[in-house]
Design a protein around this motif. Structure first.
Motif, PDB file in Angstrom:
ATOM      1  N   ARG A 145       0.830  -1.199   0.000  1.00 51.50           N
ATOM      2  CA  ARG A 145       0.000   0.000   0.000  1.00 51.50           C
ATOM      3  C   ARG A 145       0.869   1.256   0.000  1.00 51.50           C
ATOM      4  O   ARG A 145       0.577   2.237  -0.695  1.00 51.50           O
ATOM      5  N   ASP A 146       1.972   1.229   0.749  1.00 49.81           N
ATOM      6  CA  ASP A 146       2.878   2.368   0.798  1.00 49.81           C
ATOM      7  C   ASP A 146       3.567   2.583  -0.550  1.00 49.81           C
ATOM      8  O   ASP A 146       3.840   3.721  -0.944  1.00 49.81           O
ATOM      9  N   LEU A 147       3.843   1.491  -1.260  1.00 50.61           N
ATOM     10  CA  LEU A 147       4.477   1.578  -2.572  1.00 50.61           C
ATOM     11  C   LEU A 147       3.643   2.432  -3.523  1.00 50.61           C
ATOM     12  O   LEU A 147       4.174   3.217  -4.314  1.00 50.61           O
ATOM     13  N   TYR A 148       2.317   2.310  -3.428  1.00 50.03           N
ATOM     14  CA  TYR A 148       1.423   3.023  -4.344  1.00 50.03           C
ATOM     15  C   TYR A 148       0.767   4.245  -3.713  1.00 50.03           C
ATOM     16  O   TYR A 148      -0.120   4.856  -4.326  1.00 50.03           O
ATOM     17  N   ALA A 149       1.203   4.632  -2.523  1.00 48.01           N
ATOM     18  CA  ALA A 149       0.533   5.711  -1.792  1.00 48.01           C
ATOM     19  C   ALA A 149       0.522   7.021  -2.547  1.00 48.01           C
ATOM     20  O   ALA A 149      -0.395   7.830  -2.388  1.00 48.01           O
ATOM     21  N   ALA A 150       1.522   7.270  -3.379  1.00 47.38           N
ATOM     22  CA  ALA A 150       1.594   8.534  -4.100  1.00 47.38           C
ATOM     23  C   ALA A 150       0.670   8.581  -5.304  1.00 47.38           C
ATOM     24  O   ALA A 150       0.479   9.647  -5.889  1.00 47.38           O
ATOM     25  N   GLY A 151       0.057   7.439  -5.668  1.00 46.55           N
ATOM     26  CA  GLY A 151      -0.742   7.434  -6.883  1.00 46.55           C
ATOM     27  C   GLY A 151      -2.136   6.883  -6.773  1.00 46.55           C
ATOM     28  O   GLY A 151      -2.987   7.192  -7.612  1.00 46.55           O
ATOM     29  N   SER A 152      -2.423   6.065  -5.753  1.00 44.63           N
ATOM     30  CA  SER A 152      -3.761   5.509  -5.641  1.00 44.63           C
ATOM     31  C   SER A 152      -4.001   5.037  -4.212  1.00 44.63           C
ATOM     32  O   SER A 152      -3.063   4.845  -3.429  1.00 44.63           O
ATOM     33  N   ASP A 153      -5.272   4.864  -3.897  1.00 43.39           N
ATOM     34  CA  ASP A 153      -5.660   4.323  -2.605  1.00 43.39           C
ATOM     35  C   ASP A 153      -5.789   2.814  -2.755  1.00 43.39           C
ATOM     36  O   ASP A 153      -6.517   2.319  -3.625  1.00 43.39           O
ATOM     37  N   ALA A 170      -7.406  -4.026  -4.246  1.00 46.44           N
ATOM     38  CA  ALA A 170      -8.184  -3.063  -5.017  1.00 46.44           C
ATOM     39  C   ALA A 170      -7.435  -1.730  -5.028  1.00 46.44           C
ATOM     40  O   ALA A 170      -6.942  -1.283  -3.986  1.00 46.44           O
ATOM     41  N   HIS A 171      -7.334  -1.118  -6.192  1.00 41.89           N
ATOM     42  CA  HIS A 171      -6.766   0.223  -6.351  1.00 41.89           C
ATOM     43  C   HIS A 171      -7.882   1.175  -6.746  1.00 41.89           C
ATOM     44  O   HIS A 171      -8.727   0.824  -7.584  1.00 41.89           O
ATOM     45  N   SER A 172      -7.892   2.376  -6.193  1.00 42.24           N
ATOM     46  CA  SER A 172      -8.909   3.347  -6.599  1.00 42.24           C
ATOM     47  C   SER A 172      -8.338   4.759  -6.580  1.00 42.24           C
ATOM     48  O   SER A 172      -7.416   5.064  -5.822  1.00 42.24           O
ATOM     49  N   ARG A 173      -8.910   5.582  -7.453  1.00 43.90           N
ATOM     50  CA  ARG A 173      -8.600   7.014  -7.514  1.00 43.90           C
ATOM     51  C   ARG A 173      -9.936   7.745  -7.568  1.00 43.90           C
ATOM     52  O   ARG A 173     -10.546   7.844  -8.631  1.00 43.90           O
ATOM     53  N   ASN A 174     -10.409   8.204  -6.411  1.00 41.23           N
ATOM     54  CA  ASN A 174     -11.689   8.894  -6.365  1.00 41.23           C
ATOM     55  C   ASN A 174     -11.507  10.350  -6.809  1.00 41.23           C
ATOM     56  O   ASN A 174     -10.385  10.808  -7.035  1.00 41.23           O
ATOM     57  N   GLN A 193     -10.831  -6.824 -12.632  1.00 43.35           N
ATOM     58  CA  GLN A 193     -11.919  -5.928 -12.999  1.00 43.35           C
ATOM     59  C   GLN A 193     -11.409  -4.495 -12.982  1.00 43.35           C
ATOM     60  O   GLN A 193     -10.552  -4.143 -12.170  1.00 43.35           O
ATOM     61  N   GLY A 194     -11.970  -3.671 -13.845  1.00 42.72           N
ATOM     62  CA  GLY A 194     -11.551  -2.282 -13.861  1.00 42.72           C
ATOM     63  C   GLY A 194     -12.533  -1.401 -14.593  1.00 42.72           C
ATOM     64  O   GLY A 194     -13.343  -1.877 -15.395  1.00 42.72           O
ATOM     65  N   GLY A 195     -12.466  -0.106 -14.287  1.00 39.62           N
ATOM     66  CA  GLY A 195     -13.319   0.857 -14.964  1.00 39.62           C
ATOM     67  C   GLY A 195     -13.586   2.053 -14.084  1.00 39.62           C
ATOM     68  O   GLY A 195     -12.999   2.193 -13.003  1.00 39.62           O
ATOM     69  N   PRO A 196     -14.476   2.950 -14.518  1.00 37.52           N
ATOM     70  CA  PRO A 196     -14.898   4.048 -13.657  1.00 37.52           C
ATOM     71  C   PRO A 196     -15.493   3.488 -12.366  1.00 37.52           C
ATOM     72  O   PRO A 196     -16.082   2.399 -12.365  1.00 37.52           O
ATOM     73  N   ILE A 197     -15.361   4.222 -11.274  1.00 34.00           N
ATOM     74  CA  ILE A 197     -15.841   3.732  -9.976  1.00 34.00           C
ATOM     75  C   ILE A 197     -17.331   3.434 -10.047  1.00 34.00           C
ATOM     76  O   ILE A 197     -18.129   4.286 -10.447  1.00 34.00           O
ATOM     77  N   ARG A 240     -11.233   2.546 -10.730  1.00 36.11           N
ATOM     78  CA  ARG A 240     -11.021   1.506  -9.713  1.00 36.11           C
ATOM     79  C   ARG A 240     -10.697   0.200 -10.411  1.00 36.11           C
ATOM     80  O   ARG A 240     -11.250  -0.116 -11.463  1.00 36.11           O
ATOM     81  N   THR A 241      -9.753  -0.565  -9.814  1.00 34.33           N
ATOM     82  CA  THR A 241      -9.428  -1.897 -10.312  1.00 34.33           C
ATOM     83  C   THR A 241      -9.390  -2.870  -9.144  1.00 34.33           C
ATOM     84  O   THR A 241      -9.055  -2.490  -8.020  1.00 34.33           O
ATOM     85  N   LEU A 242      -9.733  -4.129  -9.420  1.00 33.13           N
ATOM     86  CA  LEU A 242      -9.688  -5.188  -8.423  1.00 33.13           C
ATOM     87  C   LEU A 242      -8.971  -6.387  -9.029  1.00 33.13           C
ATOM     88  O   LEU A 242      -9.314  -6.817 -10.142  1.00 33.13           O
ATOM     89  N   ALA A 243      -7.986  -6.916  -8.326  1.00 36.08           N
ATOM     90  CA  ALA A 243      -7.194  -8.037  -8.824  1.00 36.08           C
ATOM     91  C   ALA A 243      -7.283  -9.212  -7.854  1.00 36.08           C
ATOM     92  O   ALA A 243      -7.033  -9.049  -6.658  1.00 36.08           O
ATOM     93  N   GLU A 244      -7.645 -10.367  -8.391  1.00 34.87           N
ATOM     94  CA  GLU A 244      -7.711 -11.597  -7.592  1.00 34.87           C
ATOM     95  C   GLU A 244      -6.907 -12.668  -8.325  1.00 34.87           C
ATOM     96  O   GLU A 244      -7.387 -13.270  -9.281  1.00 34.87           O
TER      97      GLU A 244
END
Length: 334
Positions: free
Chosen positions: A21-29, A60-64, A87-91, A112-116
């Motif tokens: 999570r810290d790795l991506y903190a500058a770009g997404s939640d 899950a990654h998101s950019r609100n 999965q991915g697309g607009p929130i 938002r994207t979700l990876a499983e």
């Protein structure tokens, strides 16, 4: 010269998910989905292109909208699913990708994207590189590109991932152009002769005005009268040109804030907040701080601290971590 690279593997980190999570903190939640978590990221930087091969589970990654306003990201990303569930697309409108599908994201818009258990490739490209050959790419934000048109693009991305260490440094800039060209093929073009608003004359005047402003942004005395005189239009014409942007003064303020934000994020920027404020044409540090907080939700100093800006070591120095490289690489897309 070897391609600048890093590898992040959650199993080698003591904190696992928190480190990712810290790795991506500058770009997404980043949030956990509740499924077992795993992450491996292999990052590679070319001239005007970033390539990430990722294997993720339970993420899950998101950019609100608030995150989008706060960041200065202006690039496009492509996600190619190699295997697994993604999965991915607009929130709120995420779609499931099938193996081999490619989805396009405009980073100026929420997503938002979700990876499983997904293995996928992510490519980041500067906006100007993409829009030179695909000027309407933004219309495809959050869209899974037509399968019939993406064969060449998918093959190119897979080949780049396999052969990333064989691209000569002097030829790396051609890689981003090739990816953009294949993206243009994938999304197609508008019909010949389609009208492009606004009218050409208005567009030319606006371009001249914007160039005039950009060249003098550091001058705190810059105002509508100076700009109108400089591009040989009346002030009433100038006001109409910038009405969609909230007016001339608002446009100038927004440009100054954008430059301030970009500088604060940059790893090699050593100027103080006060110096930056005056260099970008603000009348005072307090004026800059108030405007910055209103626009992005944080004062400039705290924003710099939270996004990793102002680092004094070289991003290529031994011991610099994956997060620092990630921040530095993205900043170089602009």
């Amino acid at each position: 010269m070897a391609t600048p690279s890093f590898t992040f593997a959650s199993e080698t980190e003591t904190t696992g998910f928190e480190a990712y999570r810290d790795l991506y903190a500058a770009g997404s939640d980043v949030a956990a989905t509740g499924a077992p978590f795993h992450a491996r990221v292999d990052g590679h930087r070319f001239e005007q292109l970033l390539l990430f091969e990722r294997r993720l589970a339970g993420v899950a990654h998101s950019r609100n909208p608030a995150r989008v306003r706060r960041d200065d990201f202006d690039h496009f990303t492509l996600q190619l699913l190699c295997d697994g569930t993604f999965q991915g697309g607009p929130i709120g409108s995420e779609l499931a990708l099938a193996q081999g599908d490619i989805i396009l994201f405009d980073m100026t818009r929420p997503q938002r994207t979700l990876a499983e258990g997904a293995h996928f490739l992510t490519v980041a490209l500067p906006r100007d590189v993409v829009e030179t050959v695909a000027p309407h790419a933004g219309k495809f934000h959050g869209t899974i590109l037509p399968r019939a048109n993406t064969g060449l693009l998918g093959d190119l991305l897979r080949s780049l991932a396999r052969r990333r260490d064989t691209v000569p440094a002097h030829s790396a800039v051609h890689v981003s152009r090739a990816v953009a060209e294949f993206l243009a093929i994938a999304i197609g073009t508008d019909a010949p002769g389609a009208a492009v608003p606004p009218a050409r004359l208005t567009a030319m005047r606006l371009e001249r005005a914007q160039a005039f402003i950009d060249a003098r942004l550091g001058d705190s005395r810059l105002d509508a009268a100076t700009i109108a005189s400089g591009i040989a239009v009346s002030r009433s014409v100038l006001y109409r040109l910038f009405a969609p942007a909230g007016g001339v003064a608002q446009y100038i303020l927004n440009k100054r804030l954008e430059q301030m934000r970009a500088a604060l994020r940059h790893s090699t920027e050593s100027r103080s907040v006060s110096t930056l404020a005056y260099d970008f044409g603000f009348s005072s540090e307090s004026h800059c701080s108030r405007a910055f907080r209103t626009a992005y939700g944080l004062p400039p100093g705290r924003y710099r601290a939270e996004t990793g800006g102002g680092r004094t070591t070289s991003p290529e120095d031994p011991g610099v971590g994956a997060k620092a490289l990630m921040v530095d690489w993205v900043s170089k897309l602009y």
